[in-house]
Scaffold this motif. Structure first.
Motif, PDB file in Angstrom:
ATOM      1  N   VAL A  14       0.857  -1.193   0.000  1.00  0.00           N
ATOM      2  CA  VAL A  14       0.000   0.000   0.000  1.00  0.00           C
ATOM      3  C   VAL A  14       0.888   1.237   0.000  1.00  0.00           C
ATOM      4  CG1 VAL A  14      -1.809   1.248   1.211  1.00  0.00           C
ATOM      5  CG2 VAL A  14      -1.792  -1.259   1.238  1.00  0.00           C
ATOM      6  N   VAL A  15       0.699   2.066  -1.022  1.00  0.00           N
ATOM      7  CA  VAL A  15       1.557   3.236  -1.182  1.00  0.00           C
ATOM      8  C   VAL A  15       0.805   4.558  -1.048  1.00  0.00           C
ATOM      9  CG1 VAL A  15       3.195   1.993  -2.648  1.00  0.00           C
ATOM     10  CG2 VAL A  15       1.241   3.169  -3.701  1.00  0.00           C
ATOM     11  N   GLY A  16      -0.482   4.510  -0.727  1.00  0.00           N
ATOM     12  CA  GLY A  16      -1.215   5.771  -0.598  1.00  0.00           C
ATOM     13  C   GLY A  16      -2.687   5.521  -0.335  1.00  0.00           C
ATOM     14  N   ARG A  17      -3.426   6.615  -0.244  1.00  0.00           N
ATOM     15  CA  ARG A  17      -4.879   6.558   0.013  1.00  0.00           C
ATOM     16  C   ARG A  17      -5.560   7.610  -0.840  1.00  0.00           C
ATOM     17  NH1 ARG A  17      -7.222   7.408   6.013  1.00  0.00           N
ATOM     18  NH2 ARG A  17      -6.687   5.186   6.188  1.00  0.00           N
ATOM     19  N   ARG A  18      -6.749   7.269  -1.356  1.00  0.00           N
ATOM     20  CA  ARG A  18      -7.540   8.237  -2.139  1.00  0.00           C
ATOM     21  C   ARG A  18      -8.991   8.131  -1.716  1.00  0.00           C
ATOM     22  NH1 ARG A  18      -9.573  12.146  -3.980  1.00  0.00           N
ATOM     23  NH2 ARG A  18      -9.243  13.044  -6.050  1.00  0.00           N
ATOM     24  N   LEU A  19      -9.548   9.223  -1.181  1.00  0.00           N
ATOM     25  CA  LEU A  19     -10.955   9.289  -0.811  1.00  0.00           C
ATOM     26  C   LEU A  19     -11.746   9.982  -1.911  1.00  0.00           C
ATOM     27  CD1 LEU A  19     -10.588  10.310   2.944  1.00  0.00           C
ATOM     28  CD2 LEU A  19     -10.744   7.999   1.958  1.00  0.00           C
ATOM     29  N   ALA A  20     -13.056   9.822  -1.865  1.00  0.00           N
ATOM     30  CA  ALA A  20     -13.904  10.477  -2.862  1.00  0.00           C
ATOM     31  C   ALA A  20     -13.849  11.979  -2.670  1.00  0.00           C
ATOM     32  CB  ALA A  20     -15.336   9.973  -2.741  1.00  0.00           C
ATOM     33  N   GLY A  21     -13.957  12.696  -3.780  1.00  0.00           N
ATOM     34  CA  GLY A  21     -13.930  14.143  -3.726  1.00  0.00           C
ATOM     35  C   GLY A  21     -13.185  14.702  -4.914  1.00  0.00           C
ATOM     36  N   PRO A  22     -13.083  16.013  -5.005  1.00  0.00           N
ATOM     37  CA  PRO A  22     -12.416  16.622  -6.154  1.00  0.00           C
ATOM     38  C   PRO A  22     -10.943  16.272  -6.203  1.00  0.00           C
ATOM     39  CG  PRO A  22     -12.869  18.275  -4.460  1.00  0.00           C
ATOM     40  CD  PRO A  22     -13.564  17.024  -4.044  1.00  0.00           C
ATOM     41  N   GLY A  23     -10.402  16.335  -7.410  1.00  0.00           N
ATOM     42  CA  GLY A  23      -8.988  16.053  -7.600  1.00  0.00           C
ATOM     43  C   GLY A  23      -8.768  14.901  -8.542  1.00  0.00           C
ATOM     44  N   GLU A  36      -5.130   2.472  -1.158  1.00  0.00           N
ATOM     45  CA  GLU A  36      -6.397   2.367  -0.431  1.00  0.00           C
ATOM     46  C   GLU A  36      -7.369   3.381  -1.040  1.00  0.00           C
ATOM     47  OE1 GLU A  36      -8.013   2.129   4.178  1.00  0.00           O
ATOM     48  OE2 GLU A  36      -5.993   2.893   3.744  1.00  0.00           O
ATOM     49  N   ILE A  37      -8.598   2.944  -1.305  1.00  0.00           N
ATOM     50  CA  ILE A  37      -9.499   3.791  -2.086  1.00  0.00           C
ATOM     51  C   ILE A  37     -10.917   3.677  -1.552  1.00  0.00           C
ATOM     52  CG2 ILE A  37     -10.152   2.070  -3.848  1.00  0.00           C
ATOM     53  CD1 ILE A  37      -9.595   4.368  -5.923  1.00  0.00           C
ATOM     54  N   ALA A  38     -11.678   4.769  -1.689  1.00  0.00           N
ATOM     55  CA  ALA A  38     -13.067   4.805  -1.240  1.00  0.00           C
ATOM     56  C   ALA A  38     -14.007   4.766  -2.439  1.00  0.00           C
ATOM     57  CB  ALA A  38     -13.318   6.068  -0.418  1.00  0.00           C
ATOM     58  N   THR A  39     -15.204   4.288  -2.214  1.00  0.00           N
ATOM     59  CA  THR A  39     -16.215   4.274  -3.266  1.00  0.00           C
ATOM     60  C   THR A  39     -16.395   5.687  -3.825  1.00  0.00           C
ATOM     61  OG1 THR A  39     -17.393   2.446  -2.222  1.00  0.00           O
ATOM     62  CG2 THR A  39     -18.629   3.800  -3.775  1.00  0.00           C
ATOM     63  N   GLY A  40     -16.348   5.787  -5.136  1.00  0.00           N
ATOM     64  CA  GLY A  40     -16.542   7.077  -5.784  1.00  0.00           C
ATOM     65  C   GLY A  40     -15.283   7.849  -6.041  1.00  0.00           C
ATOM     66  N   ALA A  41     -14.136   7.354  -5.579  1.00  0.00           N
ATOM     67  CA  ALA A  41     -12.871   8.062  -5.795  1.00  0.00           C
ATOM     68  C   ALA A  41     -12.298   7.712  -7.164  1.00  0.00           C
ATOM     69  CB  ALA A  41     -11.876   7.701  -4.707  1.00  0.00           C
ATOM     70  N   PRO A  42     -11.550   8.632  -7.802  1.00  0.00           N
ATOM     71  CA  PRO A  42     -10.889   8.313  -9.072  1.00  0.00           C
ATOM     72  C   PRO A  42      -9.872   7.193  -8.884  1.00  0.00           C
ATOM     73  CG  PRO A  42     -10.904  10.691  -8.661  1.00  0.00           C
ATOM     74  CD  PRO A  42     -11.332  10.040  -7.403  1.00  0.00           C
ATOM     75  N   VAL A  43      -9.896   6.248  -9.822  1.00  0.00           N
ATOM     76  CA  VAL A  43      -9.017   5.080  -9.743  1.00  0.00           C
ATOM     77  C   VAL A  43      -7.782   5.328 -10.609  1.00  0.00           C
ATOM     78  CG1 VAL A  43      -8.851   2.595 -10.201  1.00  0.00           C
ATOM     79  CG2 VAL A  43     -11.005   3.578  -9.376  1.00  0.00           C
ATOM     80  N   PRO A  44      -6.595   4.972 -10.124  1.00  0.00           N
ATOM     81  CA  PRO A  44      -5.407   5.100 -10.983  1.00  0.00           C
ATOM     82  C   PRO A  44      -5.599   4.334 -12.294  1.00  0.00           C
ATOM     83  CG  PRO A  44      -4.779   4.562  -8.733  1.00  0.00           C
ATOM     84  CD  PRO A  44      -6.254   4.450  -8.791  1.00  0.00           C
TER      85      PRO A  44
END
Length: 334
Positions: A14-23, A36-44
């Motif tokens: 695991v190298v980072g986290r991304r939550l839903a929201g702008p960006g 680590e990612i949340a529902t609705g967040a942009p996926v790499p």
């Protein structure tokens, strides 16, 4: 899904986290790594799948799939997977339902091209008509006014005005030329009696006739005409309440649905059980109770009474030669 966007075979660091929201989405995802990612967040963009929390085992910064969990989906939604630019979301003629509004918003459509609700002017004719209380001798309650208003609403129209007219040709002429409506509905006055003025008034106005009587029982003296110069449509309904309801469902409702651009509803046909006289020509419409695989004729139907129809779910259209248990087309009662 809430979990880890992963690339390559397990295990993943695991190298980072991304939550839903702008960006924007996280930067480059190398093989053997996860975010680590949340529902609705942009996926790499390099991610192969999203591994849900419930299908993963994490120890410190290392994630592996739960060996007991079944193989999952990619769990990645791709931009444009529902519709591409220029694709129709729904076909023309669909009513704007809650789902249509949601789909339009989801696709970024801020405005919709729709047809407005047809405006209906209702003219209830008859010197004998009263609109409240128990009628005195020689008078009757207006039963068609409320029934027709319900049919109009169910068909996508709106009653812009409702007037009560005496049995007088001049009053009917004034009501038909008052303007402000797409459809004029006249209850009573559509037959050929001494107090029925609709045919004469329409002829004097130069109306174009489309329907002048229908081979059905009840409801035969129904009519459809249009005033000159793309003027409003005129629908004439028999004054007997059940006959008028039959005409409203077989003539007025289809007209209003056509004016809204609504697609025709699929037909329903079931075996109909019971007893009813059928004419040698034309059809008879009777109120019926619906069950999943059959319909049963409601007893006590008469042209002047709505009591049997009030207990029914639909009208069955009985063709000549119909017999007990034979199939018939059904018209739902709105």
């Amino acid at each position: 899904m809430d979990g880890y966007a992963v690339r390559g075979p397990a295990p993943w660091r695991v190298v980072g986290r991304r939550l839903a929201g702008p960006g924007a989405a996280p930067g480059t995802l190398l093989p053997g790594t996860a975010v680590e990612i949340a529902t609705g967040a942009p996926v790499p963009g390099e991610a192969d799948a999203v591994l849900p929390y419930e299908r993963s085992i994490r120890v410190d910064d290392t994630v592996t799939p739960d060996p007991q969990a079944p193989a999952g989906r990619r769990n990645i939604r791709v931009a444009g997977e529902d519709a591409q630019a220029g694709d129709p979301l729904v076909p023309a003629g669909r009513r704007v339902t809650s789902a249509v509004l949601g789909a339009a918003a989801q696709a970024g459509a801020d405005t919709l091209a729709v047809r407005r609700r047809p405006a209906v002017r209702l003219a209830v004719t008859g010197d004998e008509i009263v609109h409240g209380g128990v009628p005195a001798p020689g008078l009757v309650r207006d039963a068609l006014g409320p029934a027709v208003a319900a049919v109009v609403a169910a068909a996508g129209g709106t009653v812009a005005a409702s007037v009560h007219l005496p049995d007088d040709g001049a009053a009917l002429h004034a009501a038909l030329t008052a303007g402000g409506a797409d459809v004029l509905v006249v209850t009573g006055s559509s037959s050929v009696g001494a107090a029925d003025h609709l045919h004469r008034v329409l002829a004097g106005l130069g109306a174009a006739w489309h329907v002048d009587g229908v081979q059905c029982r009840p409801g035969h003296p129904q009519l459809l005409a249009r005033l000159p110069g793309d003027g409003p449509w005129v629908v004439g309904l028999p004054g007997n309440p059940f006959a008028g309801l039959v005409a409203a469902l077989t003539l007025l409702q289809p007209l209003l649905e056509a004016l809204t651009g609504a697609a025709p509803a699929p037909g329903v046909r079931l075996p109909v059980f019971g007893s009813a006289p059928v004419p040698a020509r034309g059809v008879r419409l009777v109120p019926v109770h619906l069950e999943p695989t059959r319909a049963t004729i409601a007893t006590g139907a008469r042209p002047a009474s709505l009591r049997a129809a009030a207990t029914a779910d639909a009208l069955a259209v009985l063709d000549p030669g119909w017999t007990d248990g034979a199939p018939a087309d059904l018209l739902p009662i709105p």
